[in-house]
Design a protein around this motif. Structure first.
Motif, mmCIF file in Angstrom:
data_model
loop_
_atom_site.group_PDB
_atom_site.id
_atom_site.type_symbol
_atom_site.label_atom_id
_atom_site.label_comp_id
_atom_site.label_asym_id
_atom_site.label_seq_id
_atom_site.Cartn_x
_atom_site.Cartn_y
_atom_site.Cartn_z
ATOM 1 N N GLN A 89 0.759 4.176 -2.895
ATOM 2 C CA GLN A 89 0.482 5.580 -2.610
ATOM 3 C C GLN A 89 1.628 6.477 -3.079
ATOM 4 O OE1 GLN A 89 -2.500 6.345 -1.527
ATOM 5 N NE2 GLN A 89 -2.078 8.541 -1.660
ATOM 6 N N TYR A 104 1.403 6.864 -6.810
ATOM 7 C CA TYR A 104 0.288 7.736 -7.188
ATOM 8 C C TYR A 104 0.634 9.209 -6.938
ATOM 9 C CZ TYR A 104 -4.334 9.865 -7.354
ATOM 10 O OH TYR A 104 -5.400 10.676 -7.660
ATOM 11 N N GLU A 105 1.246 9.472 -5.782
ATOM 12 C CA GLU A 105 1.625 10.851 -5.468
ATOM 13 C C GLU A 105 2.702 11.362 -6.418
ATOM 14 O OE1 GLU A 105 2.680 10.666 -1.366
ATOM 15 O OE2 GLU A 105 0.590 10.474 -0.679
ATOM 16 N N ARG A 158 -10.190 7.146 2.505
ATOM 17 C CA ARG A 158 -9.389 7.359 1.290
ATOM 18 C C ARG A 158 -10.198 7.057 0.037
ATOM 19 N NH1 ARG A 158 -3.084 5.455 2.096
ATOM 20 N NH2 ARG A 158 -2.291 7.514 2.645
ATOM 21 N N GLU A 214 -11.912 13.440 -5.620
ATOM 22 C CA GLU A 214 -10.831 13.927 -6.494
ATOM 23 C C GLU A 214 -11.130 13.595 -7.952
ATOM 24 O OE1 GLU A 214 -6.133 12.898 -7.125
ATOM 25 O OE2 GLU A 214 -6.863 13.039 -5.053
ATOM 26 N N TYR A 252 -7.804 0.312 -1.400
ATOM 27 C CA TYR A 252 -8.271 0.983 -0.181
ATOM 28 C C TYR A 252 -9.440 0.209 0.442
ATOM 29 C CZ TYR A 252 -5.667 5.096 -1.914
ATOM 30 O OH TYR A 252 -4.703 5.965 -2.369
ATOM 31 N N ARG A 312 0.809 -1.229 0.000
ATOM 32 C CA ARG A 312 0.000 0.000 0.000
ATOM 33 C C ARG A 312 0.838 1.273 0.000
ATOM 34 N NH1 ARG A 312 -3.967 -0.580 4.900
ATOM 35 N NH2 ARG A 312 -2.360 -1.965 5.719
ATOM 36 N N SER A 329 -12.307 10.115 -0.470
ATOM 37 C CA SER A 329 -11.450 11.229 -0.867
ATOM 38 C C SER A 329 -11.046 11.115 -2.336
ATOM 39 C CB SER A 329 -10.202 11.266 0.018
ATOM 40 O OG SER A 329 -9.312 12.273 -0.397
ATOM 41 N N LEU A 330 -10.672 9.907 -2.753
ATOM 42 C CA LEU A 330 -10.260 9.713 -4.141
ATOM 43 C C LEU A 330 -11.441 9.879 -5.092
ATOM 44 C CD1 LEU A 330 -8.105 9.063 -6.189
ATOM 45 C CD2 LEU A 330 -8.425 6.627 -5.729
ATOM 46 N N CYS A 376 -7.522 4.904 -10.867
ATOM 47 C CA CYS A 376 -8.385 5.146 -9.707
ATOM 48 C C CYS A 376 -9.081 3.864 -9.241
ATOM 49 C CB CYS A 376 -9.413 6.223 -10.029
ATOM 50 S SG CYS A 376 -8.657 7.830 -10.381
ATOM 51 N N ASP A 390 -9.826 1.079 4.204
ATOM 52 C CA ASP A 390 -9.450 2.486 4.308
ATOM 53 C C ASP A 390 -10.523 3.314 3.594
ATOM 54 O OD1 ASP A 390 -8.189 4.884 4.591
ATOM 55 O OD2 ASP A 390 -6.265 4.251 3.747
ATOM 56 N N TYR A 391 -11.705 3.345 4.192
ATOM 57 C CA TYR A 391 -12.864 3.952 3.552
ATOM 58 C C TYR A 391 -12.748 5.468 3.353
ATOM 59 C CZ TYR A 391 -14.683 -0.635 4.821
ATOM 60 O OH TYR A 391 -14.850 -1.989 4.966
#
Length: 280
Positions: free
Chosen positions: A65, A68-69, A98, A105, A90, A61, A101-102, A83, A95-96
Motif C-alpha cells: 500500500q 502504491y500511494e 478496497r 479508481e 486485497y 500488505r 474502491s480500487l 491494479c 479486504d473487499y
C-alpha cells in the motif's frame, strides 16, 4: 551508488534494481530504490510494479500500500498489471471494500480491466451478496469477448450456487463446456456441488468418478456425496462409499471424519469406526 566515478541516472538505477530483485537481493533493491528517490529521480512504473509484486508475494500488505500511494503521489500512472496485483492481494486477505474502491479508481482513470480483474470482482460481489452486480459484470465481459478463462466461469457458477440458483450455475458451466474450455479438477468439484444441491444422485456419482480420474478426491467433495446419501436415506450407498474412500487413501479432514463416524455409529459399523479411528 557510484560506479567507477559515473553518477547514475534514472535508467541506471532501474537496471540495478531489476538486477538485484532477480538475484534475490531484495534488501539491496529497496535501498537502491530509496536512494534513487532521494537523489531526485522518479522510478518508472515497471520498477514500482516489480517491488509491489515482490511484497505482495511475501504478504507485506502495508508495504504494498505504501508503494502504491508513493506511486500515485509521484504521478506515476499505475497499469492494469499494478491494479491486478493489488486486487489479488486485497482479495486474498478478504479486504473487499478496497477491491471495490480500487476498481472504481480504475474506471475513473480509464485503466482497462482484464478478465483476471473482472473474475476477482465477480467473486467479491458474491462474497458481499451483491448477486445482481456479479451477474451484470459477467454479462459485460461476455459481450466484450473477454470471457475465455475457466476461473471466471466457475466464479460466476459459484455465485449462482451460493445464491441458491443451481440451474443458473449449471447453465454457466454448460456454456463453459460449449466453448471447449478444459475442465480442471476444480471445475468437477463445483459441478459436483451443483448436482448434490439438486439431489441428482446419478449425475453426482458420474461427476465424482470424473473427479477421481484427476487424482484422489478431496475431503469436501466426499463429504458432499455422503451427506447426499444420508439426506436421501441411501445408507447402503453411504456405507459402500465410506469403505471405498477409506481404502483408496483419501485424506480425511475433521468435517469428513465427523460425518463418517456419525454414519458408522448410526449404522452399527463399529469395526469400520475403529479402523478409521486407528488411521487418524
Amino acid at each position: 551508488m557510484v560506479i567507477k566515478g559515473v553518477v547514475p541516472n534514472d535508467f541506471t538505477y532501474t537496471v540495478v534494481i531489476i538486477s538485484l530483485v532477480k538475484e534475490g537481493l531484495h534488501e539491496d533493491a529497496f535501498k537502491t530504490f530509496d536512494e534513487m528517490k532521494n537523489n531526485g529521480f522518479v522510478p518508472e512504473e515497471l520498477t514500482y510494479n516489480m517491488l509491489i509484486n515482490l511484497n505482495a508475494k511475501n504478504g507485506n500488505r502495508d508495504e504494498v500500500q505504501r508503494l502504491y500511494e508513493d506511486m500515485r503521489f509521484r504521478r506515476v500512472a499505475p497499469s492494469n498489471y499494478t491494479c491486478a496485483t493489488l486486487i489479488s492481494l486485497y482479495y486474498k486477505y478478504e479486504d473487499y471494500p478496497r477491491v471495490l474502491s480500487l476498481f472504481k479508481e480504475m474506471a475513473r482513470n480509464k485503466i482497462p480491466a482484464d478478465e483476471v480483474i473482472y473474475g476477482l470482482l465477480i467473486r467479491v460481489y458474491g462474497k458481499l451478496g451483491l448477486y445482481e452486480d456479479a451477474c451484470k459484470t459477467f454479462e459485460k465481459i461476455k459481450h466484450q469477448g473477454l470471457l475465455t478463462n475457466e476461473k471466471t466461469y466457475l466464479a460466476m457458477a459459484q455465485v449462482h450456487l451460493t445464491s441458491g440458483n443451481v440451474d443458473k450455475a449449471l447453465e454457466v458451466i454448460g456454456l463453459m463446456k460449449s466453448k471447449n474450455i478444459w475442465f480442471s479438477r476444480f471445475a468437477y468439484i463445483v459441478l459436483l456441488q451443483c448436482y448434490v444441491t439438486k439431489e441428482n444422485v446419478v449425475a453426482t456419482e458420474g461427476t465424482f468418478l470424473a473427479l477421481c480420474k484427476t487424482g484422489l478426491p478431496d475431503a469436501g467433495s466426499c463429504n458432499d456425496v455422503l451427506n447426499l446419501y444420508v439426506r436421501l436415506n441411501l445408507m447402503d450407498k453411504a456405507n459402500e462409499f465410506i469403505v471405498r474412500i477409506r481404502d483408496n487413501g483419501t485424506h480425511f479432514d475433521e468435517e469428513l471424519y465427523r460425518t463418517v463416524m456419525k454414519i458408522c455409529c448410526k449404522e452399527g459399523m463399529l469395526l469400520e469406526a475403529k479402523h478409521l479411528t486407528n488411521q487418524m
